[in-house]
Design a protein around this motif. Sequence first.
Motif, mmCIF file in Angstrom:
data_model
loop_
_atom_site.group_PDB
_atom_site.id
_atom_site.type_symbol
_atom_site.label_atom_id
_atom_site.label_comp_id
_atom_site.label_asym_id
_atom_site.label_seq_id
_atom_site.Cartn_x
_atom_site.Cartn_y
_atom_site.Cartn_z
ATOM 1 N N GLU A 114 -3.793 13.905 2.826
ATOM 2 C CA GLU A 114 -3.907 12.490 2.456
ATOM 3 C C GLU A 114 -3.985 11.600 3.692
ATOM 4 O O GLU A 114 -4.778 10.659 3.751
ATOM 5 N N ASP A 141 -4.850 3.198 -3.343
ATOM 6 C CA ASP A 141 -4.362 4.548 -3.605
ATOM 7 C C ASP A 141 -4.342 5.416 -2.354
ATOM 8 O O ASP A 141 -4.343 6.638 -2.430
ATOM 9 N N ARG A 142 -4.287 4.796 -1.169
ATOM 10 C CA ARG A 142 -4.253 5.558 0.077
ATOM 11 C C ARG A 142 -2.928 5.364 0.781
ATOM 12 O O ARG A 142 -2.243 4.353 0.600
ATOM 13 N N LEU A 143 -2.563 6.323 1.621
ATOM 14 C CA LEU A 143 -1.407 6.187 2.503
ATOM 15 C C LEU A 143 -1.873 5.640 3.836
ATOM 16 O O LEU A 143 -2.872 6.105 4.391
ATOM 17 N N HIS A 192 4.289 6.050 6.799
ATOM 18 C CA HIS A 192 3.123 6.278 5.946
ATOM 19 C C HIS A 192 3.482 5.782 4.548
ATOM 20 O O HIS A 192 4.278 6.418 3.833
ATOM 21 N N ALA A 238 2.179 3.714 0.757
ATOM 22 C CA ALA A 238 1.080 3.390 -0.149
ATOM 23 C C ALA A 238 1.069 1.892 -0.400
ATOM 24 O O ALA A 238 2.120 1.284 -0.594
ATOM 25 N N GLU A 239 -0.119 1.289 -0.361
ATOM 26 C CA GLU A 239 -0.203 -0.123 -0.703
ATOM 27 C C GLU A 239 0.271 -0.352 -2.137
ATOM 28 O O GLU A 239 0.923 -1.351 -2.438
ATOM 29 N N ALA A 254 2.147 2.262 -4.709
ATOM 30 C CA ALA A 254 2.628 3.625 -4.923
ATOM 31 C C ALA A 254 2.299 4.137 -6.320
ATOM 32 O O ALA A 254 2.078 5.343 -6.512
ATOM 33 N N TRP A 270 -1.313 5.287 -6.291
ATOM 34 C CA TRP A 270 -1.388 6.551 -5.538
ATOM 35 C C TRP A 270 -0.851 7.706 -6.386
ATOM 36 O O TRP A 270 -1.454 8.771 -6.453
ATOM 37 N N ALA A 282 7.161 6.501 -0.902
ATOM 38 C CA ALA A 282 5.918 5.827 -0.510
ATOM 39 C C ALA A 282 6.050 4.313 -0.491
ATOM 40 O O ALA A 282 5.096 3.603 -0.193
#
Length: 227
Positions: A15, A24-26, A40, A42-43, A45, A48, A66
Amino acid sequence: MRGAAATALSELEREIDAPGAGLDRLQLVPTPFVPEVRLHLAEDAIVWWARMEAAAGHALPPPYWASVWAGGQALARHLLDHPELAAGRRVLDLAAGSGLVAIAAALSGAARVVANDIDPYAVAAVTVNARANRVDVTVTGGDLLDTGDAEADLVVAGDVFYSRAMAARMLPFLQRAAANGAEVLVGDPGRGHLPGDRLTVLADYPVPTTEPSVDSSLRRVQVLRPA
């Protein structure tokens, strides 16, 4: 690292290395209120989590690691502002989540830091986050709360009184640790299950809210120790 934690670590490393950005990214970012530490996160979580469950084809543990939680932010800030609390000591971070508090302890000069969490993804998250901050943190899985000795000089626990059941298990462990000579610090944003008559307030912080589903931009968070 073996088993579920090793699998989770491989997934998080993929990831992190994957190109692109979005909800949905870290992303490796400075931590609000504790910018000395990068995590790290998640915008979003929840988004994600939904994508990862869809890819896995089965349920995954909620990704509490996250997001940054207010109790951990206050504890990490307190350790970095008062490095003598951790310097040269053995530190145990309970319910470590992202590893924020454990990393702050390591940056404060702790002799040894152990971060514990029952979620294999949290174990993996602490591993990659400690690596990103260039500190040594030993990460363990499994439930420690029924064990006797914390084997630490300082025990830290952020946001652990989030339910009545957890409070009923967590407080005896922390009290045993204190009785055995460890200093114990708790970070709590007033979740409603804190046994206030058994804890003494050491500090109070206005912490910026980054948690999902919280309306206020700031939360008052206390750092406490068993009375």
